[in-house]
Structure formats: C-alpha cells, structure tokens
Design an enzyme around this catalytic site. Sequence first.
Site, mmCIF file in Angstrom:
data_model
loop_
_atom_site.group_PDB
_atom_site.id
_atom_site.type_symbol
_atom_site.label_atom_id
_atom_site.label_comp_id
_atom_site.label_asym_id
_atom_site.label_seq_id
_atom_site.Cartn_x
_atom_site.Cartn_y
_atom_site.Cartn_z
ATOM 1 N N THR A 45 31.538 45.684 51.527
ATOM 2 C CA THR A 45 32.133 46.578 50.532
ATOM 3 C C THR A 45 31.404 47.919 50.453
ATOM 4 O O THR A 45 30.182 47.970 50.447
ATOM 5 C CB THR A 45 32.116 45.910 49.149
ATOM 6 O OG1 THR A 45 32.892 44.726 49.211
ATOM 7 C CG2 THR A 45 32.691 46.820 48.082
ATOM 8 N N GLY A 54 25.121 41.630 47.361
ATOM 9 C CA GLY A 54 24.262 40.573 46.847
ATOM 10 C C GLY A 54 23.018 40.383 47.704
ATOM 11 O O GLY A 54 23.085 40.456 48.925
ATOM 12 N N ARG A 87 35.676 17.436 16.157
ATOM 13 C CA ARG A 87 35.840 18.312 14.994
ATOM 14 C C ARG A 87 37.026 17.870 14.141
ATOM 15 O O ARG A 87 38.142 17.723 14.655
ATOM 16 C CB ARG A 87 36.071 19.739 15.465
ATOM 17 C CG ARG A 87 36.391 20.734 14.356
ATOM 18 C CD ARG A 87 35.169 21.088 13.560
ATOM 19 N NE ARG A 87 35.421 22.214 12.665
ATOM 20 C CZ ARG A 87 34.491 22.842 11.986
ATOM 21 N NH1 ARG A 87 33.222 22.460 12.106
ATOM 22 N NH2 ARG A 87 34.779 23.844 11.190
ATOM 23 N N THR A 122 37.731 38.899 41.947
ATOM 24 C CA THR A 122 37.545 40.057 42.827
ATOM 25 C C THR A 122 36.801 39.696 44.101
ATOM 26 O O THR A 122 37.083 40.236 45.172
ATOM 27 C CB THR A 122 36.777 41.166 42.073
ATOM 28 O OG1 THR A 122 37.464 41.451 40.859
ATOM 29 C CG2 THR A 122 36.676 42.429 42.895
ATOM 30 N N GLU A 149 35.582 38.158 47.546
ATOM 31 C CA GLU A 149 36.281 37.676 48.745
ATOM 32 C C GLU A 149 37.736 38.123 48.794
ATOM 33 O O GLU A 149 38.596 37.437 49.334
ATOM 34 C CB GLU A 149 36.217 36.146 48.827
ATOM 35 C CG GLU A 149 34.811 35.588 48.919
ATOM 36 C CD GLU A 149 34.133 35.962 50.229
ATOM 37 O OE1 GLU A 149 34.797 35.969 51.271
ATOM 38 O OE2 GLU A 149 32.924 36.263 50.195
#
Length: 706
Positions: free
Chosen positions: A183, A222, A363, A471, A473
Amino acid sequence: MEKYRGAEEDRARALQRVTKLSLHLVEPGAAGAAAERRQVVAEPCAMALRAPAAGKFEGLTSYMREKHWDLQEKVLEFFNSRPDLQTPVEISMAEHRELCMRQLRALVQEANIRPFRLMLEDPGKYFAVTRAIGSVDMSLGIKMGVQYSLWGGSVINLGTQKHRDRFLDGIDNLDYPGCFAMTELHHGSNVQGLQTTATFDPAADEFVINTPNDGAIKWWIGNAALHGKFATVFARLLLPSSAGHGGPADMGIHAFIVPIRDLATHRSLPGVEIRDCGHKVGLNGVDNGALKFSGVRIPRDNLLNRFGDVSSDGKYSSSLPTAGKRFAATLGELVGGRVGLAYSSVNVLKLGATIAVRYSLLRQQFGPPNQPEVCILDYQSQQQKLMPMVASAYAFHFATLFMVDRYSEMKKTHDEEIVADVHALSAGLKSYITSYTAKSLSVCREACGGHGYAAVNRFGSLRNDHDIFQTFEGDNTVLLQQVAGDLLKQYQEKFKGTALAVTWNYLRDSMATYLSQPNPITSRWEGEDHLRNPKFQLDAFRYRTSRLLQTAAMRLRKHSKTLGSFGAWNRCLNHLLTLAESHIESVILEKFIEAVDNCPNRKTREVLKLVCDLYALDRIWNDIGTYRNVDYVAPNKAKAIQKLRDYLCFQVRGVAGQLINAFGIPPEATRAPIAMQSDAYSSYTRQVGFQEYIPAAGAAGLFDSD
C-alpha cells in the site's frame, strides 16, 4: 380522564404481552401442530447458562469442533498459564507494541508453535492458530499474519528455491522479522497504479528502489515502525531500453526483498526513511509505519522471480505471456490473507455473540406485577437483535470451513479451476462476513446497555480492532466488485459452453429454472413445512441472484453504448454490489444446508435445522421488497415469512445458551465479566475493586427469608 384511561390501557396491553410471553416459556403458542412437534422448549433464565456445555444436544459441541481444535486449545492454555503475556484492558501504545512482539516470540520460541511451518505443511493448522491468537489479542493475530502470511508468504509464494533456502529459517524463528510493503499513500486497492520504482542497473547487477514522489510513500506497513528488518516491496520494474534510446521499459508490478534495518544494530539502512504512522482507532499493538526509498540498491537475486525474472544483461523472461496474467498470478498467490481474515472474523462474531447472549440470559429486567423479573432475552426485541446473529455465526462457520478446505486443496494441487474458485470465494466471504461482523459488534454493545460500554466487557476493543478487517487485504467494496465481475464472466461463458467454476455451478441451470415466471400458486404457499423446506429457501436465494445477474448484464450492455465500459460499470455499481452479496449469501446457505444434512446425530441435526431456517428466512425477509416487486412472494406469503421468522427467533432463544456454548470459547478467551456463565455480577464488581459482600453477624436473617 381520557388520557389516564389511555395510559392504563397501554399498561394493560403491555402486561398482557409479558404474561403471554411468560406462558410461552412453558409451552409454545398455537403455531400449528407441526411447530409444536419441532418446538425446542425454552429453559428458565436461571438454568439457561448453568446447563452443561453439551446440554441435551450432546453432539452439537463435537460437531462444531474443528479438525485442529486441539491446537487452538494448546495456544489458549499457553497464554492462560502466562499472566505476563496477557494484554491488560488499559495499556499504552508503546507498551502494547512491545508486548505483542514478546507474545509472538513466546509462542514461537517457548510454546514451540511454528506458524510458518504450519502454513507450509497444512494451512488448516495455520488458520487454527490464527483464530486462537486472535482471541488472545487481535493485535497479536495481525502481527503474526504480517510476519508469516504476508512477509513470509510473499517470499515463499512469489520467490523461488533460492529465496526459500536463504530466508525460510530466519522468517520461521523470527530472526528475520519483516513487512509487506504494498500500500502507498495514494494507492491502496489499485495495485497496478503503484508508483514505487525498481530500476535495473546492468553494470552493477542491482535494482535501485526509489520513491518518486510523496504519494508513493509506502503507508500503513505493519511491523515497519519498530520491529521489521526486511520488507517485500511491490514496485514497478523498469528495464533499460533495448534500443538504446527512449525511456525505460515498464514491465509492471513485481515484488522485491528490500532490507530496511541493519540486522546487528537495528538502525535504518542508508536511503531508507522510516516513520511511525502513530496511534490508530484499533490494533495499536501493531507498529504500522511508512517507508520512503532514495536510491536503495539491492542484488538482482532479491527480485521474487517466480512469475518474471531479469538476467544479468537486463533481459526479461516469464512463463506467463502478458503483464496482465503475471499480475493476476502474483495477486492470486496472496489470497491466503483474505481466507485468514474471513475465518478470523467469524471467531470475532462468535465472541461478540457469546458475550451478548450470556449477558442477556443473566440480566433480568421488568416483568408482570408481583412476579420475578424476566431475563432480557425473553423480550422479542432482544431476540430479534441477537438470534439472527447467532444463526449467522453458525452459517459463516460452515462456509469458512469449506473455504479453508478449498484453499488447502488449492495449495496442494495448484489446479487452475480451484485457484479461480478460491480467489472469488475468499473475496466474497471476506467482504460479506467482515462487514456483517462489524455491524453486529455495535448491535451487541447496544444490546448490553451500559455494561456493554465498559472496556472490560470488550465490545469496544473488539469493534475497534476488527473494524479495519473491512479494509485489510482489499477494501470490501472493491472485493465485491471482483465477485460481480467474475459472475458476469461466468454468465458470458455459460453461453459459450465453457465449464463453470465449482462455486458457481448452480448458475448452469438458473437461467432456465430460476428466471422463469414465478408460479402464481407457489408464490402464495405459506405453510410452515413449505417455508422451512431447504429447496424453497435455496431456490429463493438463487432466484434473486440469477435475476440480479441477468438484469446487471442487460444494464451494462445498454449503458456501455453511451457511457463506455467504465462509465457503465459506475452507473450500475450499487446493482453489482447487491448481486455479489446475493451470490455469497446463496453460497453460505448452501454450505449450511449441507452441514445440516451431513450431521449424524438426529437431535443435533434438528437444532441445526432450526438455526439454518432462521438464517434463511431472516435473509429473505430482509430483502422481501425484491421478492414482492417481481411477484415471487405474494403479500400473504410475505406476512407468513415474517411471522415464522419471528417465531424461529423465539425458538432459537430457547436453546441460545447451548448454541453459544457449542462454540467452545473458553472463559480465558471471552474474558468479559458479563459473559460469565454464573456469578457474572460478582466478577464484575470485583473487577472495579469492590470486595465480595458478606453479611454481618445478626443480619443474616434479612437474607434468609427467601
């Protein structure tokens, strides 16, 4: 007075509704004899979570258990035994990044689990480890994916034996931590538009890597900000002009191994500028960075040359005839990332649903006068938020298992038909599942009210960490367009007599069968047996896909005459995205029905059929307008679908605790106090520092009267 009377009538109606609902918990209402025979009786709130995990559906947990569950358990047990490796709720970005690296090293060097070896030997085992790691910390799961699936996978899948010999061991044992630099600041999904260059210098037998402008800076990479020492850099391969004049020859996008830091000192190498992308919305344990190259020289052997090579005299060679085919082959080898994201996203959905359903069973809120409060999952609104989500988690579970098996088969056989099938299937499932999961996590948070907003109960971190899956891959909208494009290609090839890819086989007969005029009789059938018939459900899904496909082809043909191919595609874009989602839903339902049919245990098969019916009818009801517009479903049938869908939500609620227990997610993976099977509030109050309350002597009688 009239206003007072109206309020009283409203309260009376509400009381009547709650009373009726309470009676349903003991015995189902009159929904037909067939429904009564198949009704799964709901358990009281107090019992819903305290039943054994297998419950009365002994085979459900074992049927849901995947082939490599023992490996997932090994990973989870290792991290559970190491408090020093567990990610705290509050942690700074710098601490989180260092912790993630320590976690990864501990997994590889102490637990002796080698994800890279597993990926090469058995992709199914690798994805099992990925899923377990994502439960420990999603940042760790992504960091592991960058190291092994992206950096390691690119070297192994795009390189040749010389690259394997040189890099495999170092990648495997983390001596060579690396990045995947595809990218750019100005280009993400459009990989063919990347601007980074790799110019060959024959005199030095080297490539020169350059970032020609700021828009070409590698971004969101990354492992780059702190830990990476190498990067697979995707760049435009430029060769000197063979005629000796003119500009360099552009051979298209190729991948190169580029060292970015010194192995000994860890300092950035000359010509490599590294910056930190900083704090993100989520996944702050991953050190995303930006890379800029200025005249960085690398040996010619650092070209990953499986699909294209350059000789020492600058001659280019490839086994593939065109740049388009080389590009497609390159990206096709990287499809494992999409498989892993879709597979991991299902686990995130299961985690969110588990926390929300367990809380909703524990709950208690409101109820008939002078009677105990009822648990909030007994309310129709809560059921309709969460039960279709549980059904979807089951549906996605079986669909992604099928995808992983196809991917493993692809890696073994390299069969071109399977490669094409996995490429389109992974693009569709990744986009559909990650989008659904992202929306569902917000629904889970809202369904748990204020307690869902507490960070310790995990919805915030799950939602923020998972959000980027839409988003990673490939942007989901772009991937859905790839699916639509593949469907249109298959549609054209059908008329040429070409064999269809396996996943699209139903289209072979769909044009004749599904696109015929809707039968005016069957369009009015509203009996439960008909609506719960898998043939009706699958036919409805496939009819919608076939109709969308045919009308998309007609619209594109029409608009291309005046707008050109790009303009026509853009004009029909929403139609094409709907077509892709419809097709993926059809594939998911088909795999769910197969899983139901293949289940050997009768009781387990019955409960799976119940969940499958809810998934199918929920999707049909969500798009009932499409079916109504073409008279595929008459008004009375549409109303019957809605009623049955609501009733199935009620039935699934009766076994909701057992369904989520069958996911097999242990407490150390959920970690949310409100997801405890019992004493959730005791755990929750201890989390914020209260000591467990013990009545003072002489006051015990106040608590014994009950």
